[in-house]
Write an enzyme that holds these catalytic residues in place. Structure first.
Site, PDB file in Angstrom:
ATOM      1  N   ASP A   1      -8.573  -1.308   5.011  1.00 17.18           N
ATOM      2  CA  ASP A   1      -8.641  -0.038   5.734  1.00 17.18           C
ATOM      3  C   ASP A   1      -8.363   1.189   4.876  1.00 17.18           C
ATOM      4  OD1 ASP A   1      -5.875  -1.038   5.628  1.00 17.18           O
ATOM      5  OD2 ASP A   1      -5.401   0.770   6.761  1.00 17.18           O
TER       6      ASP A   1
ATOM      7  N   THR B   1       0.835  -1.199   0.000  1.00 22.42           N
ATOM      8  CA  THR B   1       0.000   0.000   0.000  1.00 22.42           C
ATOM      9  C   THR B   1       0.872   1.252   0.000  1.00 22.42           C
ATOM     10  OG1 THR B   1      -1.783  -1.083   1.207  1.00 22.42           O
ATOM     11  CG2 THR B   1      -1.669   1.301   1.395  1.00 22.42           C
TER      12      THR B   1
END
Length: 349
Positions: free
Chosen positions: A246, A215
């Site tokens: 998330d 990420t």
């Protein structure tokens, strides 16, 4: 009369102490940087013994390229939101990271992308989840924030909105990279070999848990004191059922507040959602008066770790202090202060 003068003297001393400029100055938080920028490219089991010199060089060069783009925007008086978006573009366009071009594959062998962005001056935010044809999801997240009444759009609806907004659409084949596809195949083969007597296999395979998370994220403070945080990801290798982590969830993967700090997260998303990691760091600063460094350490090394979560965060506070905090073996990360001094690291060291 003696009592009167004694009282008057005491009051005078108290007034002098209260107005002492030196004491007032020492109690006021000092501005560390007029503007600042931090970047991450994922955290996880990133070990030097598994890294070739060529690959290490490639990661560092890309992180440096990305952070210089954002730095130049901030140096020239630009907005933190522009610095964050353009910095993340560099990482989304690189196959090195699990975002945009380098996104990992789902169990069904496609790519589903998530992203979010938040501005600290107005607590406005936008995010997208499960998009499959958006070249730069961070840009679409910004469009959601600025040009719609919503915070999060997903899947086909997000793509329809993207077309209306003139956001660049690509053929899903654009996201194919051989190494990511091969990673999925290795996991599938391992899971097939470990089927239990009922013919069932665990969704979260150890290979996923122990692999690095790619990420990407960026947090910036501009000269006007505005903080922006953004995060973009391809999610988790072998994810199923349109799983969402998330990264697109405000308060978990991304949070920004000019009164405290901006945060971008990376790691095992389910735990970051349960712990509301990004917002919790800001809350500890706001409600308990902790420094950014102490708040980040408490959340990542204590709260998240106790849950069993792995990963980390990057953050910048309102005074330009920059923090990296992670409980894994490494994190692709870079920072640059208002003097143009850069720090680029990969391993825990």
């Amino acid at each position: 009369m003696k009592t009167f003068f004694s009282t008057l003297f005491a009051v005078s001393v108290l007034l002098v102490n209260c107005t002492n400029p030196i004491e007032q100055k020492s109690d006021k938080p000092q501005k560390t940087n007029e503007f600042a920028l931090v970047v991450h490219g994922g955290a996880g089991t990133i070990l030097k013994k598994n890294m070739t010199p060529e690959k290490e060089k490639a990661y560092k060069e890309k992180l440096e390229e990305a952070i210089k783009v954002g730095y130049n925007i901030l140096k020239n008086g630009g907005k933190s939101i522009d610095a964050v978006e353009q910095t993340i573009h560099i990482l989304e366009n690189s196959p090195l990271f699990n975002a945009g071009k380098g996104a990992v594959f789902t169990h069904e062998e496609n790519n589903e992308l998530d992203a979010s962005i938040m501005t600290g001056n107005d607590l406005n935010a936008g995010s997208v989840a499960g998009v499959t044809d958006i070249k730069n999801p961070i840009t679409l997240a910004r469009k959601v924030m600025e040009n719609s009444e919503h915070v999060m759009l997903s899947g086909k609806g997000a793509s329809i909105f993207a077309k209306e907004q003139g956001v660049e659409i690509v053929d899903p084949k654009y996201f194919f990279t051989e190494n990511r596809f091969n990673s999925l195949q290795r996991i599938k083969e391992k899971m097939k070999a470990e089927l239990d007597h009922d013919g069932k296999s665990a969704f979260y395979d150890p290979l996923i848990k122990d692999s690095k998370f790619g990420t990407v994220g960026c947090v910036a403070l501009d000269k006007n004191g505005n903080i922006t945080a953004g995060t973009s990801t391809g999610g988790m290798t072998n994810k199923r059922w349109n799983r969402i982590g998330d990264a697109p969830i405000i308060g978990s993967g991304t949070y920004a507040n000019n009164a405290t700090c901006g945060v971008s997260s990376t790691g095992w998303g389910e735990y970051f959602i349960r712990a509301q990691v990004a917002h919790d760091i800001s809350a500890l600063m706001d409600y308990k008066g902790l420094s950014l460094k102490d708040a980040a350490k408490e959340v990542i090394q204590n709260k998240l770790t106790k849950l069993g979560g792995t990963g980390g965060i990057i953050a910048v506070d309102k005074n330009g202090n920059m923090v990296f905090e992670f409980n894994t073996a490494g994190m692709y990360r870079a920072s640059m202060n208002d003097k143009g001094e850069a720090e680029i690291k990969i391993y825990k060291d």
